[in-house]
Design a protein around this motif. Sequence first.
Motif, mmCIF file in Angstrom:
data_model
loop_
_atom_site.group_PDB
_atom_site.id
_atom_site.type_symbol
_atom_site.label_atom_id
_atom_site.label_comp_id
_atom_site.label_asym_id
_atom_site.label_seq_id
_atom_site.Cartn_x
_atom_site.Cartn_y
_atom_site.Cartn_z
ATOM 1 N N ARG A 654 42.856 50.860 50.303
ATOM 2 C CA ARG A 654 42.155 52.116 50.050
ATOM 3 C C ARG A 654 43.096 53.152 49.436
ATOM 4 O O ARG A 654 44.273 53.229 49.773
ATOM 5 N N SER A 655 42.517 53.948 48.552
ATOM 6 C CA SER A 655 43.262 55.050 47.954
ATOM 7 C C SER A 655 43.108 56.287 48.833
ATOM 8 O O SER A 655 42.262 56.332 49.737
ATOM 9 N N SER A 656 43.923 57.290 48.558
ATOM 10 C CA SER A 656 43.795 58.547 49.306
ATOM 11 C C SER A 656 42.521 59.286 48.915
ATOM 12 O O SER A 656 42.033 60.145 49.641
ATOM 13 N N LEU A 657 41.971 58.948 47.722
ATOM 14 C CA LEU A 657 40.725 59.567 47.280
ATOM 15 C C LEU A 657 39.541 58.766 47.814
ATOM 16 O O LEU A 657 39.538 57.532 47.750
ATOM 17 N N PRO A 658 38.525 59.432 48.340
ATOM 18 C CA PRO A 658 37.379 58.723 48.937
ATOM 19 C C PRO A 658 36.700 57.802 47.924
ATOM 20 O O PRO A 658 36.433 58.196 46.792
ATOM 21 N N GLY A 659 36.413 56.570 48.345
ATOM 22 C CA GLY A 659 35.682 55.634 47.514
ATOM 23 C C GLY A 659 36.497 54.929 46.454
ATOM 24 O O GLY A 659 35.962 54.115 45.704
ATOM 25 N N LEU A 660 37.802 55.205 46.372
ATOM 26 C CA LEU A 660 38.655 54.577 45.365
ATOM 27 C C LEU A 660 39.694 53.686 46.034
ATOM 28 O O LEU A 660 40.048 53.877 47.205
ATOM 29 N N TYR A 661 40.236 52.720 45.237
ATOM 30 C CA TYR A 661 41.112 51.704 45.805
ATOM 31 C C TYR A 661 42.286 51.441 44.872
ATOM 32 O O TYR A 661 42.230 51.701 43.665
ATOM 33 N N HIS A 662 43.352 50.891 45.481
ATOM 34 C CA HIS A 662 44.479 50.340 44.731
ATOM 35 C C HIS A 662 44.367 48.817 44.797
ATOM 36 O O HIS A 662 43.927 48.262 45.812
ATOM 37 N N ALA A 663 44.766 48.153 43.727
ATOM 38 C CA ALA A 663 44.682 46.683 43.721
ATOM 39 C C ALA A 663 45.855 46.095 42.960
ATOM 40 O O ALA A 663 46.345 46.686 41.990
ATOM 41 N N THR A 664 46.320 44.933 43.404
ATOM 42 C CA THR A 664 47.350 44.186 42.681
ATOM 43 C C THR A 664 46.810 42.795 42.381
ATOM 44 O O THR A 664 46.133 42.177 43.214
ATOM 45 N N PHE A 665 47.090 42.303 41.176
ATOM 46 C CA PHE A 665 46.633 40.982 40.738
ATOM 47 C C PHE A 665 47.831 40.188 40.246
ATOM 48 O O PHE A 665 48.784 40.768 39.701
ATOM 49 N N THR A 666 47.759 38.901 40.388
ATOM 50 C CA THR A 666 48.748 38.013 39.785
ATOM 51 C C THR A 666 48.013 36.947 38.991
ATOM 52 O O THR A 666 47.094 36.294 39.505
ATOM 53 N N VAL A 667 48.416 36.802 37.719
ATOM 54 C CA VAL A 667 47.798 35.826 36.828
ATOM 55 C C VAL A 667 48.884 34.909 36.284
ATOM 56 O O VAL A 667 49.951 35.380 35.872
ATOM 57 N N ASP A 668 48.629 33.602 36.300
ATOM 58 C CA ASP A 668 49.538 32.626 35.688
ATOM 59 C C ASP A 668 48.921 32.158 34.375
ATOM 60 O O ASP A 668 48.001 31.323 34.365
#
Length: 862
Positions: A654-668
């Motif tokens: 979850r982000s500090s802003l309501p309804g928003l998120y942080h995400a990390t992806f890994t692609v090969d």
Amino acid sequence: MNPENRTRQSVIIMGSSFILPLVVVGIILAANNITPFGSRNLLVGDMGAQYSPFFTALRHALLTGHMSWFSFSVGVGENIFSLVAYYLLSPFNLIILLFSSANVPTAVTIILMLKIATMALTMSFYLIHHFHRVNWIVPFFALAFSLSGFVTANLANIMWLDDLICLPLICHGIDQIKAGHRSYQLFAWLTIAIITNFYIGYMIGLFTIIYTTTLIMAAKQPEHSLTKTLGENGPFIRSVIGTEFLSVMTTMTVLLPVALGMIQTAKVAPASPTQTAGTRTPQFGLEILSQFGMGGTAYSNRLYHAPAIFSSIAIIILFISYFAHPSISHQEKVGTGFAFGSLFLSMIIGPINLIWHMLNVPSGSPFRYSFLISFVMIAAAYQVWLAHPTRLSDRAKWLIPIGISFALLIGFETIKIGTVTYHNTYLSVQPASVKLLLLNLTLVLLFSILIFANHHRLFTTTIGGFIALEMGGNLAYVVQSEPLGNQRTYASGFNAETQQLSSLSEPQTHLFRIDNRSNLLAPAFSEIYLGYNDPTAFQYAGIQEYSSTLHEPVRESLKELGFFSKNQRRISNVGATAISDLLLGVKYNLAATQTPNLNSAYVGMGFPVTKQFVDLKLKPGRIFANLASTLKTIKPSSDTFLTHQKIRRKTVSRSSLPGLYHATFTVDPTQRGPLYLTTTSPVFRMSSLTVNGHQVDLVTNGLHKKYLVKLGTASVGHAVHIVITGASQKTLRGIQVQSLNVQSLTHLTNQLRSEAFIPTYDGNHIQGTIKQSNRRSKWSYIAIPDDSGWSAAVNGRQVVIHNALGAFMAIPLTATINHISMTYHVPGLFIGLCLSLLGLSGYGLWITISIYQKKLKRKDGR
């Protein structure tokens, strides 16, 4: 006063009316260091994004004589008749010929000054001739009109101001008909107003109905019935209606092609009950009362504000006094009340407000006919002045300033309270300065004393001086709130970009496109400058566009191929890929620090395709699928052009802003090549994106519109780590990453290159040759928008142009070697010209018959 002295005084007063705004505006520009008095310029908002590039293109066309009604420097190609009619038909625009392209912003400022001065001149002419009285207050009342709230709120919309010059002359023309004179002036000035700017001309046309009704109501005898009044005014009504009908007919050379062109633009009228909900509620509230005084509009609320009706507090005092003055007849008060009430109710009632805006919701700058209220108030104020406001009762002299003061306080408090309520983002951007409120209240007291105390010439001069300071102060407040541009930096950047583009040695008669990301003009702007109309300014075929005439089918097609579109008026070159470069004929890519780079995906402006390609329909929101299927149907093969890259690991927090998120992806990555990202969700909301620690530039995307983001070039065996911050859940759920198979694309382009359509163009004519080496490819895709104005011939025989990719052309091929010749004619122009000639000749015949009938009556009278 004898007629000769009266005429001389009228000329002096009208001359003063022209000079006074030049002095006031010149002082304010000089104080703010604005060109031609300094190093800053007025390239703010649309003035920099649209009008300056369009003026620059107009200058080039006038000086070189090279102009095509289908221009490839506007977006990916467009019928520019509507654009020229909306933005560029002002005779004041000829001033740009006196300046270099790099100094067009200086020319724009001078044009603005002259338009404001001419508005004051025509308003003074109207006041003198409508009331048949000359008074030294006229230049100051004319200044109040030329620097009214509408004008200062719309300084950037310079093309609207010509019709404010015509408005007093049109009303004078109606006065002339009412007095029994010929209708020449109404015919001429209404025709000029519509041709100069059909949009505001339409609004003035509606107002002439109100104005004509007002004159009839004001002259009505109390003892006469409505039927008798209409009968007495029958000749007047018929003359006005007939003149205006023939005037509109005479402008059909402009109106008909414009109407056919605007049909292809996006419609922003409400299309559903949900969308019309906003038009069923009052369009503004008590905050409109703040518009009575200075400071009602500024840069912060340029897009959303109550009707800009500020025309000096002195005018407000006199306008209210009009309805309390004993010397002004009841019928005149009813007529003026009808005019004001009709306009005010039109603005507050949503559906009627839509009618005034051609059934379209204004995209910013609302209530675009508010200048009509200023016109009505100033005319009434002048009548009161001539009737001497000192004759009002003592009670009225007290109640009027007290009422206006309370109104200003209520307007101020409405905004202040609204800024802290949960639903009032609109009120939060409205200016609400305590200092300006106190100044406005002081002006109410000062003007009331001066207006009601005495009618001596000294008081007239003093009141006029304070009006000039007030109107100039309001303009200064607006100008100081704007993020002004730097003219020296603009001129330097313009010359640098011109030099950079001049390195293209090929003549521009060879048609190809340039994807220009250099953006060398950006440092000259205080706002974010995205160079939407740089192709227009620098006269090259590009991709991006920002105008009110952008064709919707083209925008939709480009959007479905991955390009970013903020709204119905903009298409960006952000989101381009090697695939779109191939499809659009992009020969060069240009960055700020580089010479033009020859694009390896370029083959020409067209190539042979199959019937399957012609029949292909782009799927809304399926960008990767659209790009892949487009390539697969050009020349069907087993090649895979886009490869889905599986996301190996994903973490979401979850982000500090309501309804928003942080995400990390890994692609090969499973293959080497450009890597692209988008989402299947219609919502594309994210604050930032990094790839292996490097920031990826994202466009400012407050409306969260979807487009294709290039992540860089991937290599097999090297993991790609993607970090997204401030993203919505819908965006993250639909994230897709795909890589382009460069080898497959290169194989395809090598095949197409030997068969490609590489045309030349001259004006409205395009020609070139295309080779058909594969029997399955019986069609030629042409990367030119499919417009009904195009006609095509293959090997000398006319063919029917078909649609491909939603907005572009497909032409049938008839032989192995096909010479394609295409010609453009503006749809509706010839018929419009015929209708204009019919209208003009009809008016001439009507006038001739009326003159002949009058001569017969005189003969019979003898």
